[in-house]
Structures are given as C-alpha cells and as structure tokens.
Design a protein around this motif. Structure first.
Motif, PDB file in Angstrom:
ATOM      1  N   ALA A 196      -0.945  -4.535   7.508  1.00  0.00           N
ATOM      2  CA  ALA A 196      -0.569  -5.736   6.742  1.00  0.00           C
ATOM      3  C   ALA A 196      -1.030  -5.728   5.287  1.00  0.00           C
ATOM      4  O   ALA A 196      -1.432  -6.747   4.733  1.00  0.00           O
ATOM      5  CB  ALA A 196      -1.106  -6.987   7.444  1.00  0.00           C
ATOM      6  N   GLY A 197      -0.969  -4.574   4.649  1.00  0.00           N
ATOM      7  CA  GLY A 197      -1.318  -4.505   3.234  1.00  0.00           C
ATOM      8  C   GLY A 197      -2.799  -4.478   2.917  1.00  0.00           C
ATOM      9  O   GLY A 197      -3.181  -4.492   1.751  1.00  0.00           O
ATOM     10  N   THR A 227      -9.221  -9.677   5.735  1.00  0.00           N
ATOM     11  CA  THR A 227      -8.177  -9.955   6.714  1.00  0.00           C
ATOM     12  C   THR A 227      -8.292  -8.955   7.863  1.00  0.00           C
ATOM     13  O   THR A 227      -9.010  -7.949   7.769  1.00  0.00           O
ATOM     14  CB  THR A 227      -6.773  -9.827   6.099  1.00  0.00           C
ATOM     15  OG1 THR A 227      -6.544  -8.443   5.734  1.00  0.00           O
ATOM     16  CG2 THR A 227      -6.624 -10.721   4.876  1.00  0.00           C
ATOM     17  N   GLN A 228      -7.554  -9.228   8.923  1.00  0.00           N
ATOM     18  CA  GLN A 228      -7.566  -8.313  10.058  1.00  0.00           C
ATOM     19  C   GLN A 228      -7.045  -6.932   9.653  1.00  0.00           C
ATOM     20  O   GLN A 228      -7.525  -5.910  10.134  1.00  0.00           O
ATOM     21  CB  GLN A 228      -6.718  -8.872  11.203  1.00  0.00           C
ATOM     22  CG  GLN A 228      -6.765  -7.991  12.457  1.00  0.00           C
ATOM     23  CD  GLN A 228      -5.933  -8.556  13.592  1.00  0.00           C
ATOM     24  OE1 GLN A 228      -5.156  -9.480  13.405  1.00  0.00           O
ATOM     25  NE2 GLN A 228      -6.108  -8.000  14.789  1.00  0.00           N
ATOM     26  N   GLY A 229      -6.068  -6.913   8.749  1.00  0.00           N
ATOM     27  CA  GLY A 229      -5.537  -5.633   8.293  1.00  0.00           C
ATOM     28  C   GLY A 229      -6.595  -4.783   7.617  1.00  0.00           C
ATOM     29  O   GLY A 229      -6.672  -3.562   7.838  1.00  0.00           O
ATOM     30  N   ALA A 261     -10.693  -0.377   7.727  1.00  0.00           N
ATOM     31  CA  ALA A 261     -12.091   0.068   7.689  1.00  0.00           C
ATOM     32  C   ALA A 261     -12.452   0.821   8.958  1.00  0.00           C
ATOM     33  O   ALA A 261     -13.120   1.873   8.909  1.00  0.00           O
ATOM     34  CB  ALA A 261     -13.018  -1.134   7.497  1.00  0.00           C
ATOM     35  N   GLU A 262     -12.020   0.309  10.096  1.00  0.00           N
ATOM     36  CA  GLU A 262     -12.308   0.976  11.370  1.00  0.00           C
ATOM     37  C   GLU A 262     -11.607   2.323  11.462  1.00  0.00           C
ATOM     38  O   GLU A 262     -12.184   3.302  11.955  1.00  0.00           O
ATOM     39  CB  GLU A 262     -11.892   0.068  12.526  1.00  0.00           C
ATOM     40  CG  GLU A 262     -12.763  -1.177  12.653  1.00  0.00           C
ATOM     41  CD  GLU A 262     -12.210  -2.192  13.629  1.00  0.00           C
ATOM     42  OE1 GLU A 262     -11.089  -1.962  14.171  1.00  0.00           O
ATOM     43  OE2 GLU A 262     -12.871  -3.220  13.856  1.00  0.00           O
ATOM     44  N   PHE A 263     -10.403   2.385  10.960  1.00  0.00           N
ATOM     45  CA  PHE A 263      -9.650   3.640  10.968  1.00  0.00           C
ATOM     46  C   PHE A 263     -10.363   4.698  10.128  1.00  0.00           C
ATOM     47  O   PHE A 263     -10.560   5.841  10.559  1.00  0.00           O
ATOM     48  CB  PHE A 263      -8.242   3.395  10.431  1.00  0.00           C
ATOM     49  CG  PHE A 263      -7.456   4.648  10.171  1.00  0.00           C
ATOM     50  CD1 PHE A 263      -6.893   5.360  11.214  1.00  0.00           C
ATOM     51  CD2 PHE A 263      -7.284   5.119   8.871  1.00  0.00           C
ATOM     52  CE1 PHE A 263      -6.165   6.527  10.976  1.00  0.00           C
ATOM     53  CE2 PHE A 263      -6.558   6.269   8.624  1.00  0.00           C
ATOM     54  CZ  PHE A 263      -6.001   6.979   9.677  1.00  0.00           C
ATOM     55  N   HIS A 316      -5.826  -3.561  -0.541  1.00  0.00           N
ATOM     56  CA  HIS A 316      -4.638  -3.744  -1.379  1.00  0.00           C
ATOM     57  C   HIS A 316      -4.288  -5.232  -1.410  1.00  0.00           C
ATOM     58  O   HIS A 316      -5.148  -6.082  -1.177  1.00  0.00           O
ATOM     59  CB  HIS A 316      -3.489  -2.871  -0.887  1.00  0.00           C
ATOM     60  CG  HIS A 316      -2.355  -2.768  -1.873  1.00  0.00           C
ATOM     61  ND1 HIS A 316      -2.555  -2.362  -3.167  1.00  0.00           N
ATOM     62  CD2 HIS A 316      -1.028  -3.052  -1.758  1.00  0.00           C
ATOM     63  CE1 HIS A 316      -1.401  -2.371  -3.813  1.00  0.00           C
ATOM     64  NE2 HIS A 316      -0.465  -2.795  -2.986  1.00  0.00           N
ATOM     65  N   LEU A 317      -3.053  -5.555  -1.663  1.00  0.00           N
ATOM     66  CA  LEU A 317      -2.649  -6.946  -1.925  1.00  0.00           C
ATOM     67  C   LEU A 317      -2.294  -7.737  -0.681  1.00  0.00           C
ATOM     68  O   LEU A 317      -2.155  -8.957  -0.747  1.00  0.00           O
ATOM     69  CB  LEU A 317      -1.455  -6.964  -2.890  1.00  0.00           C
ATOM     70  CG  LEU A 317      -1.659  -6.288  -4.230  1.00  0.00           C
ATOM     71  CD1 LEU A 317      -0.415  -6.468  -5.106  1.00  0.00           C
ATOM     72  CD2 LEU A 317      -2.895  -6.800  -4.949  1.00  0.00           C
ATOM     73  N   GLY A 318      -2.081  -7.051   0.434  1.00  0.00           N
ATOM     74  CA  GLY A 318      -1.788  -7.752   1.674  1.00  0.00           C
ATOM     75  C   GLY A 318      -0.327  -8.128   1.827  1.00  0.00           C
ATOM     76  O   GLY A 318       0.577  -7.378   1.464  1.00  0.00           O
TER      77      GLY A 318
END
Length: 288
Positions: free
Chosen positions: A33-34, A39-41, A46-48, A102-104
């Motif tokens: 999700a950008g 945010t969750q994205g 970060a986890e990736f 990024h911008l989401g």
C-alpha cells in the motif's frame, strides 16, 4: 554486452541477483500500500526487509523512534539495521542507507514508489548479499530508514545514536533506476569526499553507463532545470549535518517522481543491476 555479473566475476566475486526484481515487485505491490510511515504497509515492508537481512546472515536490530506529525500529533517510525559481525578490531563503519517509506495511498490512487525508493532498498539488499561473506577493512552496516518522506526523521534518529568518530562514510541510495535513454548515475558528495573519491567514481564510467561526481547543487540543477538543494534532498543530509562524510548515489530527476506511475514497469533491470554492480566495485576499492 558486458553484464553486471561479468563486472563482478572480473573481481573474483559474483552477485546472487535472483531476488533483485522480486524485491521491487514485492515492495511496490498493493499489499504494501505505498509503504507510508506508521501504516500497516510500512510495517509489512519493515518486516520484509528485516527477514531478508536475517536470511543473509546479518545481525538485525529494529530502531523505533517518534517524531512530530502535524501540529499536535506524533508518529512512530522503524529503522531496520543489519550489521556484519566485525572481522577486525577498531574498524571504522561504512553505513549504507536507503529509505523504504513512500507516499502510501490517497483515496483509490496507489503510489508504489518503485524508483523512490524501492530501488534503493533493493540495491541495499543486493549489496548486503554481495558483501555478506567478504572481508573488508571496515565494518559494513546496512540501514533501511523510515520517515524520509516526512522529513528525514529516520536518518536523523539513526545519526543521533552514532559516534561519528567511528564512521568512515555514509553511502545513501535513493532513486537508482537508470534511464536507458540517458544512462547516468550521479554521486553527490561533501567537498572533502569529492576530493578523495572523485577519480574512483569517474573510473566507473564506460560505454554503457556514466558516473558523474559533484558537490554542487547548482551543477545538477543546470542539468535538470530544477531548483533543488541536493545536500538536503535525502537521508545523507542527516549525516552531513553531523559532519560525517557521505556519498549520495541516484539518477537525479525522474518524471515519475511522487506519481502513481512510479512502477516496476519502468525499470530496465539489466541496467539497474549493472549500476549496482558498479557501486559494489567502488566499495571494494575503498581504502581503510
């Protein structure tokens, strides 16, 4: 045509490049999700990145920080730090940075941020893989920073935790997708680093890709017809303010910058890999 693999084979090393394209595809996917900070994205990103560093054998730490968001609010960001086990005593550190935020998403419009800055994160992981088993006269630290888009908050916090006397150099990777019609990488440096590294950077140039080194914003702006303070343009500025030498590698201007069209479809992955291979060669020649 000389390939990126051939460049590295000539030095006795080889890249494992199978993940390069997939890393960018993953980071720019709708699931992420950008990658907007807090945010969750961004959490998924970060986890990736953390899992990728761990799989390469690095010691991985998470660095949480808070910063002012709006007039009354606060937000939390996460830097992901991967360190080599030091192979020598009193080694200075070379710290690589690339922001993953990024911008989401705004309404139904997704801002994937392929060049800005999934490209830098993919390059960060790629270089981490290349140097994972190598012995260098310095300790390599790879940092995926957060909240760059909101004001360089991740790198600001990172630098606040460092002893600058232990740092040899910051190498900041931001927007590395080479334009095939004008295949060029720009290295923006502080003046002291320019004097020290300009010749080595220029020698990376060949018939396929040009490297240009400068410490002048005015010079870059004349090339792009822009008005940008390149010293402040990305996470290297946090190091600059602390008096830490830096090199910012990027392509300078991208017409897809901060647009929903900044997608993986615009990436020439062969040329992209070639550029990272060249940067790796530069790093291998850094004096202790």
């Amino acid at each position: 045509m000389i390939t990126a693999s051939a460049v590295l084979i000539s030095t006795g090393h080889a890249f494992a490049s199978k993940d390069l394209e997939q890393d960018i595809i993953t980071l720019t996917s709708a699931q992420f999700a950008g990658r907007k900070t807090a945010t969750q994205g961004a959490q998924l990103a970060a986890e990736f990145v953390s899992e990728r560093f761990t799989s390469l054998g690095y010691t991985v730490d998470e660095q949480s920080f808070t910063y002012q968001s709006g007039f009354f609010g606060k937000a939390t960001g996460r830097n992901i730090i991967a360190s080599q086990n030091s192979r020598c005593e009193n080694c200075k550190k070379v710290i690589f940075t690339a922001h993953y935020d990024h911008l989401g998403q705004k309404g139904s419009r997704l801002y994937p941020g392929a060049n800005d800055n999934a490209s830098g994160v993919a390059a960060l992981l790629y270089l981490a893989e290349h140097f994972a088993q190598s012995t260098q006269p310095y300790q390599l630290v790879f940092v995926a920073t957060d909240a760059e888009e909101n004001g360089l908050h991740g790198s600001e916090y990172l630098v606040s935790t460092l002893n600058k006397d232990e740092i040899k150099l910051n190498i900041n990777l931001d927007m590395l997708v080479v334009n095939p019609r004008k295949p060029r990488i720009y290295a923006f440096l502080d003046k002291q680093s320019l004097a020290q590294y300009q010749t080595d950077i220029k020698t990376l140039s060949d018939e396929q890709l040009t490297f240009m080194a400068t410490s002048s914003s005015a010079r870059l702006n004349r090339l792009f017809d822009l008005k940008v303070d390149w010293r402040r343009a990305s996470d290297h500025y946090s190091f600059a303010k602390a008096g830490i030498p830096y090199i910012y590698f990027g392509i300078g201007h991208d017409k897809h910058h901060h647009q929903s069209t900044d997608t993986a479809a615009h990436i020439d992955f062969t040329l992209f890999e070639y550029a990272i291979a060249k940067i790796a060669l530069f790093i291998e020649k850094l004096p202790s």
